[in-house]
Design a protein around this motif. Sequence first.
Motif, mmCIF file in Angstrom:
data_model
loop_
_atom_site.group_PDB
_atom_site.id
_atom_site.type_symbol
_atom_site.label_atom_id
_atom_site.label_comp_id
_atom_site.label_asym_id
_atom_site.label_seq_id
_atom_site.Cartn_x
_atom_site.Cartn_y
_atom_site.Cartn_z
ATOM 1 N N GLY A 213 0.797 -1.214 0.000
ATOM 2 C CA GLY A 213 0.000 0.000 0.000
ATOM 3 C C GLY A 213 0.830 1.264 0.000
ATOM 4 N N TYR A 214 0.163 2.364 0.362
ATOM 5 C CA TYR A 214 0.786 3.686 0.267
ATOM 6 C C TYR A 214 0.340 4.557 1.440
ATOM 7 C CZ TYR A 214 1.329 1.919 -4.429
ATOM 8 O OH TYR A 214 1.642 1.120 -5.497
ATOM 9 N N THR A 215 1.180 5.539 1.761
ATOM 10 C CA THR A 215 0.816 6.543 2.754
ATOM 11 C C THR A 215 0.877 7.920 2.107
ATOM 12 O OG1 THR A 215 1.493 5.335 4.730
ATOM 13 C CG2 THR A 215 1.553 7.725 4.863
ATOM 14 N N ILE A 216 -0.186 8.686 2.305
ATOM 15 C CA ILE A 216 -0.202 10.063 1.824
ATOM 16 C C ILE A 216 0.009 10.978 3.023
ATOM 17 C CG2 ILE A 216 -1.592 11.877 0.757
ATOM 18 C CD1 ILE A 216 -2.994 9.776 -0.855
ATOM 19 N N GLU A 217 1.052 11.750 2.964
ATOM 20 C CA GLU A 217 1.321 12.716 4.020
ATOM 21 C C GLU A 217 0.768 14.071 3.613
ATOM 22 O OE1 GLU A 217 5.405 12.702 5.075
ATOM 23 O OE2 GLU A 217 5.415 10.584 5.672
ATOM 24 N N LEU A 218 0.018 14.698 4.521
ATOM 25 C CA LEU A 218 -0.584 15.992 4.238
ATOM 26 C C LEU A 218 0.265 17.110 4.826
ATOM 27 C CD1 LEU A 218 -4.311 15.052 5.046
ATOM 28 C CD2 LEU A 218 -3.069 14.823 2.876
ATOM 29 N N LYS A 219 -0.010 18.318 4.366
ATOM 30 C CA LYS A 219 0.759 19.473 4.823
ATOM 31 C C LYS A 219 0.578 19.736 6.316
ATOM 32 C CE LYS A 219 2.426 21.083 0.819
ATOM 33 N NZ LYS A 219 3.873 21.271 0.536
ATOM 34 N N ASN A 220 -0.544 19.269 6.872
ATOM 35 C CA ASN A 220 -0.790 19.499 8.298
ATOM 36 C C ASN A 220 -0.190 18.394 9.168
ATOM 37 O OD1 ASN A 220 -2.418 17.325 7.842
ATOM 38 N ND2 ASN A 220 -4.331 18.294 8.499
#
Length: 406
Positions: A213-220
């Motif tokens: 799978g994958y992890t999306i890191e957000l700006k917050n």
Amino acid sequence: MESLTIIGASEADTRTALHLQERGWDGEIVLIGQEPHTPYEHPPLSKAVLTEGNSPPLLSSAEQLQELQIRFLQGSQVAEIDRQSHRLRLQNNEFLPYDKLLLATGASARRLTCTGSEHTLVLRNLDETLAFRSLLATGKHLILIGAGFIGLELAASARKVGCQVTVLEIAPRILGRAVPAEVAEVVASEHKQQGVEIRCDVKLDQIQALKSGYTIELKNVESISGDLVVAGISAVPEVALAEAAGLDIENGVSVNAFQQTSDPDIYAVGDCCSFPHPLYEQQRMSLEMWRCARDQAECAVQNLLGETKEFSAVPWFWSDQFELSLQVAWLPSFAKRVIPRTRLDGVTIYFGLNDQEKLVSAAGVGAGNSVTKDIRLAEMLIATQKTMNPAELSDPNLNLKKLLKS
């Protein structure tokens, strides 16, 4: 006898070839398709093809093309347009002469630019859709980037096959300026009831691949993990061939009111072109709309046959998500104010008026075909460019047909 060569084999291009034959074009027609498939309809890709595995309906069978003496080059790609000698060079270095040329090169999916964007999937054609469908399974977590029409249709289809779905949108609300906020709220509510998580006002930082799978890191600093990541953030007109050939480009291949490019022997239709619209003070626009492509194809056919036909159709768009059908006539972003018309069955149509009180848009959402008739009448009203009375538009007891006749 003049020959016509068409680059592209989707909606606009294939229908142009068929219409020309029906109208008695007596020259050779060559249809060049880059995909290894017989021309097919694209709208089902994000719906029935994903949920049921159905093959999309064909625009024409290979046998029909042969019977109509349309030469179909399947799986062929044009490398260069030589305008001076009126010929094309294919990727295999074969040369094809032409008298008239029609560009219907479509648009490509807009790509994310953040770190790790190479891990995202996009869907623009049948092969990409089938590959995506093979990855969907009950319980998998799909993260969709973009809450426009394509992103939300994919979200609805993925939920139907049992996926967990999260939609990330950079804007404050879904569907941007494509529909009034009230319509967007109805659509967002339906997705929520069906189990889709929609998160607006989010900014992506990067996408990281995990062992699974994958992890999306957000700006917050927050992060979201899932099994699949798909980007549905609009499209970019395919203009590379036209640009290399020296044709005018302006947010697409620039055409005049007759679908003619800056070269009088070359026309362009569909997603790849931008055009002036007479109903909106000749404002130039580029639209990714299935019916717009069909209407432009019919316009180009008439002009190729020596008639003088100006493109002036009112753009119309629809989207099916779960049990809802959303329809839009024209672009609500042109409206200065919105007039709601709530019918006795509870369905509301939102009419957009400009500064001169002319109707410039209409949008509605409801079950099945519940908004079809009103949106069709709205299209006809928009085409008349009449000044409208807001009180009459909002009155559900006043038949819209009477406004057409008044």
